[in-house]
Design a protein around this motif. Sequence first.
Motif, PDB file in Angstrom:
ATOM      1  N   ARG A  26       1.441  -0.818  -0.058  1.00 17.34           N
ATOM      2  CA  ARG A  26      -0.071   0.038  -0.576  1.00 17.34           C
ATOM      3  C   ARG A  26       1.032   1.125  -0.114  1.00 17.34           C
ATOM      4  O   ARG A  26       0.458   2.589  -0.578  1.00 17.34           O
ATOM      5  CB  ARG A  26      -0.832   0.064   0.940  1.00 17.34           C
ATOM      6  N   ILE A  27       1.511   1.038   1.246  1.00 18.77           N
ATOM      7  CA  ILE A  27       2.898   2.154   1.490  1.00 18.77           C
ATOM      8  C   ILE A  27       3.226   2.436  -0.375  1.00 18.77           C
ATOM      9  O   ILE A  27       3.635   3.873  -0.940  1.00 18.77           O
ATOM     10  CB  ILE A  27       4.030   2.132   1.883  1.00 18.77           C
ATOM     11  N   ASN A  28       3.567   1.414  -1.093  1.00 20.19           N
ATOM     12  CA  ASN A  28       4.574   1.758  -2.657  1.00 20.19           C
ATOM     13  C   ASN A  28       3.549   1.974  -3.325  1.00 20.19           C
ATOM     14  O   ASN A  28       4.735   2.814  -4.422  1.00 20.19           O
ATOM     15  CB  ASN A  28       5.559   0.096  -2.657  1.00 20.19           C
ATOM     16  N   SER A  29       2.488   1.025  -2.890  1.00 18.27           N
ATOM     17  CA  SER A  29       1.600   1.992  -4.662  1.00 18.27           C
ATOM     18  C   SER A  29       1.056   3.912  -4.245  1.00 18.27           C
ATOM     19  O   SER A  29       1.323   4.165  -5.332  1.00 18.27           O
ATOM     20  CB  SER A  29      -0.143   1.202  -4.116  1.00 18.27           C
ATOM     21  N   ASP A  30       0.810   4.044  -3.244  1.00 21.54           N
ATOM     22  CA  ASP A  30       0.604   5.439  -2.962  1.00 21.54           C
ATOM     23  C   ASP A  30       1.954   5.892  -3.518  1.00 21.54           C
ATOM     24  O   ASP A  30       1.345   7.364  -4.027  1.00 21.54           O
ATOM     25  CB  ASP A  30       0.266   5.738  -1.590  1.00 21.54           C
ATOM     26  N   GLN A  31       2.453   6.015  -2.869  1.00 25.66           N
ATOM     27  CA  GLN A  31       4.601   6.312  -3.296  1.00 25.66           C
ATOM     28  C   GLN A  31       4.615   6.585  -5.185  1.00 25.66           C
ATOM     29  O   GLN A  31       4.972   7.508  -6.001  1.00 25.66           O
ATOM     30  CB  GLN A  31       5.706   5.605  -2.828  1.00 25.66           C
ATOM     31  N   GLY A  32       3.656   5.723  -5.517  1.00 28.12           N
ATOM     32  CA  GLY A  32       3.704   5.785  -7.107  1.00 28.12           C
ATOM     33  C   GLY A  32       2.611   6.589  -7.648  1.00 28.12           C
ATOM     34  O   GLY A  32       3.006   7.766  -8.535  1.00 28.12           O
ATOM     35  N   LEU A  33       1.568   6.480  -7.293  1.00 29.92           N
ATOM     36  CA  LEU A  33       0.589   7.429  -7.317  1.00 29.92           C
ATOM     37  C   LEU A  33       1.637   9.161  -6.830  1.00 29.92           C
ATOM     38  O   LEU A  33       0.712   9.792  -7.933  1.00 29.92           O
ATOM     39  CB  LEU A  33      -0.480   7.809  -6.111  1.00 29.92           C
ATOM     40  N   THR A  34       1.335   9.412  -5.858  1.00 33.62           N
ATOM     41  CA  THR A  34       2.005  10.476  -5.285  1.00 33.62           C
ATOM     42  C   THR A  34       3.205  11.247  -6.905  1.00 33.62           C
ATOM     43  O   THR A  34       3.233  12.192  -7.268  1.00 33.62           O
ATOM     44  CB  THR A  34       2.455  10.528  -4.539  1.00 33.62           C
ATOM     45  N   GLN A  35       4.397  10.250  -6.966  1.00 35.16           N
ATOM     46  CA  GLN A  35       5.135  11.101  -7.888  1.00 35.16           C
ATOM     47  C   GLN A  35       4.569  11.148  -9.164  1.00 35.16           C
ATOM     48  O   GLN A  35       4.964  11.924  -9.905  1.00 35.16           O
ATOM     49  CB  GLN A  35       5.845   9.380  -8.384  1.00 35.16           C
ATOM     50  N   ALA A  36       3.770  10.126  -9.841  1.00 34.87           N
ATOM     51  CA  ALA A  36       2.796  10.690 -10.796  1.00 34.87           C
ATOM     52  C   ALA A  36       2.393  11.524 -11.021  1.00 34.87           C
ATOM     53  O   ALA A  36       1.784  12.445 -11.799  1.00 34.87           O
ATOM     54  CB  ALA A  36       1.381   9.113 -11.056  1.00 34.87           C
ATOM     55  N   ALA A  37       1.414  11.914  -9.616  1.00 34.24           N
ATOM     56  CA  ALA A  37       0.561  13.399  -9.088  1.00 34.24           C
ATOM     57  C   ALA A  37       1.818  14.445  -9.415  1.00 34.24           C
ATOM     58  O   ALA A  37       1.197  15.893 -10.023  1.00 34.24           O
ATOM     59  CB  ALA A  37       0.309  13.156  -7.511  1.00 34.24           C
ATOM     60  N   ILE A  38       2.665  14.268  -9.227  1.00 39.09           N
ATOM     61  CA  ILE A  38       3.715  15.153  -8.858  1.00 39.09           C
ATOM     62  C   ILE A  38       4.062  15.434 -10.424  1.00 39.09           C
ATOM     63  O   ILE A  38       4.654  16.924 -11.130  1.00 39.09           O
ATOM     64  CB  ILE A  38       5.289  14.576  -8.370  1.00 39.09           C
TER      65      ILE A  38
END
Length: 578
Positions: A238-250
Amino acid sequence: MRELLRLWRLFRPYRAWMLLGTLAAVLTLLANVTLMAASGWFIAAMASAGAAGVAMNYFAPAALIRGSAMIRTAGRYGERLVNHEATFRLIASLRVWFYRHLEPLAPARLQQYHSGDILSRIRADIDALDNLYVRVLVPVVVALISVTLFVVFLALHDPALALLGLVFLLLAGIGLPWWAELRGRAPGQRLAEQEGALRAAVIDGVQGMAELTVYGATERQARRIEGLSEQLIADQARINSDQGLTQAAIGLCANLNLWLLLWLAIPLVRAGELPPPELAMLALFTLASFEAVAPLPHAFQLLGRSLAAARRLFAIVDTAPAIREPDGPSPRLEQFDIVFEGVGFSYPDADRAALAEIDLRVPEGTRAAVVGATGSGKSTLFNLLLRFWSTDCGSIRVGGHDIRDIDSETLRRHIAVVSQHTHLFDTTIRENLLVARPEATQTELEQACRVAQIHDFIAELPEGYDTWVGETGVRLSGGQGRRIAVARALLKDAPILLLDEPTEGLDAATERSLMAALDRLMQGRTVLLITHRPAGLDWVDQILVLDQGRERARGDASVIPEATAAALLERAPARHDD
């Protein structure tokens, strides 16, 4: 954020390293953004000059670009070098700090913790604080400094462009990290707990493999470990998935900022208010500036894990020791008689007292035995004498001094212990012996082992005293390990000797051999023996029989044979004090 303030105070000796590492990170980021922006301006300016057929001084911008590239390379290397050095120093100091707070709590206050949990706090939780400096504090400080400079730079060209950049940088640097922190708070806290639980379960499974196999419980233990592993992996995923989402959002924020900047800046170029080369510079500058906020969502994800780890460490550090050390200097011990007078003690949350109104006098150089069934309070006497616990009432005196007035280290320096649970470290026989006296010579080691009747066995080993004993002495038998403990006590040469069920679990022949070694060890020392076996009772001067924490009989072996036999045959429910 009380934990952050406490950690910051712990970081005090290394703040210079942290400041230097942060400055290197800021310099590296600024050099990288400058390189991108200057390169865009230079290429566009050269193209414009070539199209217009005019000359252009390209030495200054070329020097700026080369200088930025060199600073970026050197700064990145310096940042890694300084930050890693600071991190290693921090982690090393935190482990020492934690151990120094842990030591006074043993063994009384640590009974509620599994050894695997303690190991997890020493290793995983302290390692998690590595993230606090490198991946949380540094990125936040770098982002604050850099974003401020970037917005000022944009404002020098156009206030609208500065406002636009500020909005998207705040969205990527505050909005997304806030969302990431909310999403990562619960998984981060669970990770800290799950790592400890998983480590404890694995240690239990390895150490108890024989019992699990005998009772057919290996599959059940394996399923338990698998369940803990799956929970851990789920939270990590879950943490890794959220990290991927936030990097895409940035990345999306950076591109939206770029498109809107072009939408605002192109009319300025057409109106002649903005030179064309600066449009390319501002476009690349905008994309590069988001490097300052890109690490922030992950940093705030890790913040929850780091704070959870800090809370787990502080939970132990803030635990009050079971004993209080004297405020003044310890008296000098010149005599070594032991006196228990009206001693009473209860373990926390116990339904009855472990000891009540115990009186015992052991003159210097004499031997006393404390006899009783399991759970009668025998080992509690040792725990109180060694100052692992403090008495609820009454007093214990050594050499005429109340042990509450004696520093624990000073007191234990005069006491040697031979226990039924002899702990041998995972090292050589020599190193296990030197625990008692690090400066002992080889001759002294051999002399002690001869008295303990273990030298001949050691001499026959291929590596002799350099033989590795394995974890908890697994490569030695119980009797051999017990005799090494006797040799260790001889090396310490303490005037007070405590024997805690020294022959428990040994066969008759080994017991006789060990008792012969113990008899030589006891010569000239004040000895306190606890046992529920008759071996050695004819060697002591007095016997105290305990029953459920109270005195049942007192005398020598010829006076109380019936009471002694009754105590030996009685079997009380097992308790943690014996």
